[in-house]
Design an enzyme around this catalytic site. Structure first.
Site, PDB file in Angstrom:
ATOM      1  N   HIS A   4       4.737  -9.762  10.975  1.00 40.37           N
ATOM      2  CA  HIS A   4       5.599  -9.576   9.804  1.00 40.37           C
ATOM      3  C   HIS A   4       7.059  -9.764  10.220  1.00 40.37           C
ATOM      4  CE1 HIS A   4       2.415  -7.776   7.357  1.00 40.37           C
ATOM      5  NE2 HIS A   4       2.145  -6.942   8.332  1.00 40.37           N
ATOM      6  N   HIS A  28      -2.008  -1.381  15.063  1.00 41.05           N
ATOM      7  CA  HIS A  28      -1.926  -0.368  14.037  1.00 41.05           C
ATOM      8  C   HIS A  28      -3.280   0.211  13.636  1.00 41.05           C
ATOM      9  CE1 HIS A  28      -1.687  -0.242   9.376  1.00 41.05           C
ATOM     10  NE2 HIS A  28      -1.371   0.935   9.805  1.00 41.05           N
ATOM     11  N   ASP A  65      -3.964  -8.001   5.280  1.00 37.29           N
ATOM     12  CA  ASP A  65      -2.758  -8.839   5.166  1.00 37.29           C
ATOM     13  C   ASP A  65      -2.775  -9.952   6.227  1.00 37.29           C
ATOM     14  OD1 ASP A  65      -2.530  -6.546   6.808  1.00 37.29           O
ATOM     15  OD2 ASP A  65      -0.358  -6.611   6.795  1.00 37.29           O
ATOM     16  N   ASP A 100       1.047  -6.432  14.312  1.00 38.34           N
ATOM     17  CA  ASP A 100       1.951  -5.558  13.540  1.00 38.34           C
ATOM     18  C   ASP A 100       3.144  -5.063  14.380  1.00 38.34           C
ATOM     19  OD1 ASP A 100       0.718  -5.627  11.080  1.00 38.34           O
ATOM     20  OD2 ASP A 100      -0.373  -3.749  11.343  1.00 38.34           O
ATOM     21  N   HIS A 138       0.808  -1.228   0.000  1.00 33.54           N
ATOM     22  CA  HIS A 138       0.000   0.000   0.000  1.00 33.54           C
ATOM     23  C   HIS A 138       0.845   1.284   0.000  1.00 33.54           C
ATOM     24  CE1 HIS A 138       0.266   0.332   4.395  1.00 33.54           C
ATOM     25  NE2 HIS A 138      -0.619  -0.608   4.636  1.00 33.54           N
ATOM     26  N   TYR A 180       9.854   0.244   8.973  1.00 34.24           N
ATOM     27  CA  TYR A 180       8.484  -0.180   9.310  1.00 34.24           C
ATOM     28  C   TYR A 180       7.880   0.791  10.330  1.00 34.24           C
ATOM     29  CZ  TYR A 180       4.819  -3.491  10.696  1.00 34.24           C
ATOM     30  OH  TYR A 180       3.621  -4.095  10.980  1.00 34.24           O
ATOM     31  N   GLU A 220      -6.676  -5.977   9.570  1.00 36.07           N
ATOM     32  CA  GLU A 220      -6.196  -5.537   8.247  1.00 36.07           C
ATOM     33  C   GLU A 220      -5.997  -6.767   7.355  1.00 36.07           C
ATOM     34  OE1 GLU A 220      -2.943  -2.712   8.249  1.00 36.07           O
ATOM     35  OE2 GLU A 220      -3.336  -2.208   6.141  1.00 36.07           O
ATOM     36  N   HIS A 278      -5.733  -8.754  14.490  1.00 40.39           N
ATOM     37  CA  HIS A 278      -5.751  -7.516  13.684  1.00 40.39           C
ATOM     38  C   HIS A 278      -6.550  -7.776  12.405  1.00 40.39           C
ATOM     39  CE1 HIS A 278      -4.686  -3.875  11.796  1.00 40.39           C
ATOM     40  NE2 HIS A 278      -3.483  -4.170  11.347  1.00 40.39           N
TER      41      HIS A 278
END
Ligand code: FEO
Length: 399
Positions: free
Chosen positions: A226, A146, A84, A165, A26, A193, A82, A80
């Site tokens: 991640h 996040h 991903d 995250d 993104h 990051y 999001e 989370h």
């Protein structure tokens, strides 16, 4: 398709996916790719922590199947929402048919609004504990770290924090653990990051670090969503977060600019030369040669940011507008600044830059430098002076 899980503690396996090829996350340049980490807890209630980006669901299922039949999963915890981490959730629910799916209160709402599915989602609150029979998960809400739904899960008996995250980075590697990787690259990718994802929420990061310390949670492993897993001195990355969140400026300047016919480029390089002469760590970043997320990474610990743009159609250059929009949203703090640019006849760029930097709370410390067409010796002397002034003001600030 066959992939293998990696055991990370007695009863926990990494079952995520490695996205070796992603180069744009993104709008963030992921030159080293990334991973979407998911974790399988082998307890009386077999539990999956997070899923992966939708196209990687088969890799996730294959890694799970290398440990246990996916249908044996009892619980899924979504730390989370999001995509991903949740993109594969509907497909995984369909295959696994878990007894229960848990998320934070905001997570339940966000997942329903993303996927519009019928599956009942069970909200958990900050401080709640979930018995997995032989093991226990505790939940801590980490709103805005996040997204509003974010939470982390702590596996008490394994002293393991699933940090979603937080404490992650975009780096696809064959190695699963941070202690197997190069320290400088870990720190760089961790900082990148942080600067591009978490910087606007630095006040909340400091509160979370304080809370983790106050709770005196024994943490042997930090397992983010991640990048690598932290098992050797996991508090190292927590200390880095504290440092980045405090945003203490370094004796460092970043000159960010673009150019049409080379005049703003000459000014940028002379300003950079003057800063370096005064012992300032200096980065000169032309925007069509540097991605916005790499610029932001350098700005993270810089004491000064110097912006340059030519005037194009009574405005700033489009790449400069792009990076300013991006940086403003990330809310860097404690920066000195200066501005410069070339023009042909109208010359609005410098005053537009001044407005942007003031809105961002940057303290402008030098006279703006505005040069018509091509800089002569006098203009180049002024560029040098601008660099010296920024260096002096950094020195006066004690950085
Ligand atoms: Fe890795 Fe906020 O998602």
């Amino acid at each position: 398709m066959e992939y293998r899980a990696v055991q990370i503690s007695d009863r926990v396996y990494w079952v995520g996916a490695i996205d070796w090829a992603v180069r744009d996350f993104h709008g963030y340049s992921t030159n080293r790719g990334t991973t979407y980490n998911a974790y399988l807890i082998i307890a009386d209630k077999v539990t999956l922590i997070d899923t992966v980006k939708a196209p990687f669901k088969d890799e996730l299922l294959s890694r799970i199947a290398s440990v246990i039949s996916p249908e044996k999963i009892d619980y899924i915890v979504s730390n989370h929402a999001e995509m991903d981490h949740s993109g594969a959730l509907p497909a995984i629910i369909e295959v696994v048919k878990p007894n229960k799916v848990f998320a934070s209160v905001m997570g339940v709402k966000a997942l329903k609004e993303h996927f519009h599915f019928e599956q009942e989602l069970i909200p958990v609150k900050d401080g709640d504990a979930l018995s997995l029979g032989s093991l226990t998960l505790n939940f801590l809400e980490t709103r805005m770290l996040h997204w509003p739904d974010s939470m982390v899960s702590y596996l008490v008996e394994e002293r393991l924090l699933f940090s979603q995250d937080g404490f992650g980075m975009h780096w696809a590697t064959g190695a699963r653990f941070a202690d197997e990787l190069n320290y400088e690259t870990l720190r760089y990718e961790g900082a990148k990051y942080y600067a591009n994802i978490l910087l606007p929420y630095s006040a909340l990061v400091l509160k979370l670090v304080e809370r983790i310390r106050q709770l005196r949670l024994p943490i042997d492993i930090i397992a983010p969503d991640h990048g690598p897993i932290w098992r050797k001195d996991p508090m190292q990355v927590v200390s880095w977060y504290q440092e980045w969140a405090e945003q203490k400026p370094k004796r460092k300047a970043v000159v960010v600019y673009d150019t049409m016919w080379g005049s703003t480029d000459i000014l940028a390089r002379v300003i950079g030369d003057a800063l370096a002469e005064k012992g300032i760590e200096t980065k000169v970043m032309r925007l069509r040669a540097n991605d916005r997320s790499d610029v932001m990474t350098e700005i993270l610990d810089a004491g000064a940011i110097v912006f340059g743009s030519p005037t194009l159609n009574n405005n700033i250059f489009p790449t400069v507008a792009d990076v300013l929009t991006y940086i403003k949203g990330l809310k860097p703090k404690n920066k000195l600044g200066a501005i410069f640019g070339s023009y042909g006849w109208s010359g609005e760029a410098v005053s537009i830059l001044a407005d942007w930097l003031k809105e961002m709370g940057v303290e402008l410390v030098a006279e703006p430098l505005r040069v018509k067409y091509v800089p002569d010796k006098v203009a180049l002397g002024k560029a040098r002076e601008l660099g010296y002034t920024v260096a002096e003001r950094l020195t006066e600030r004690g950085v």
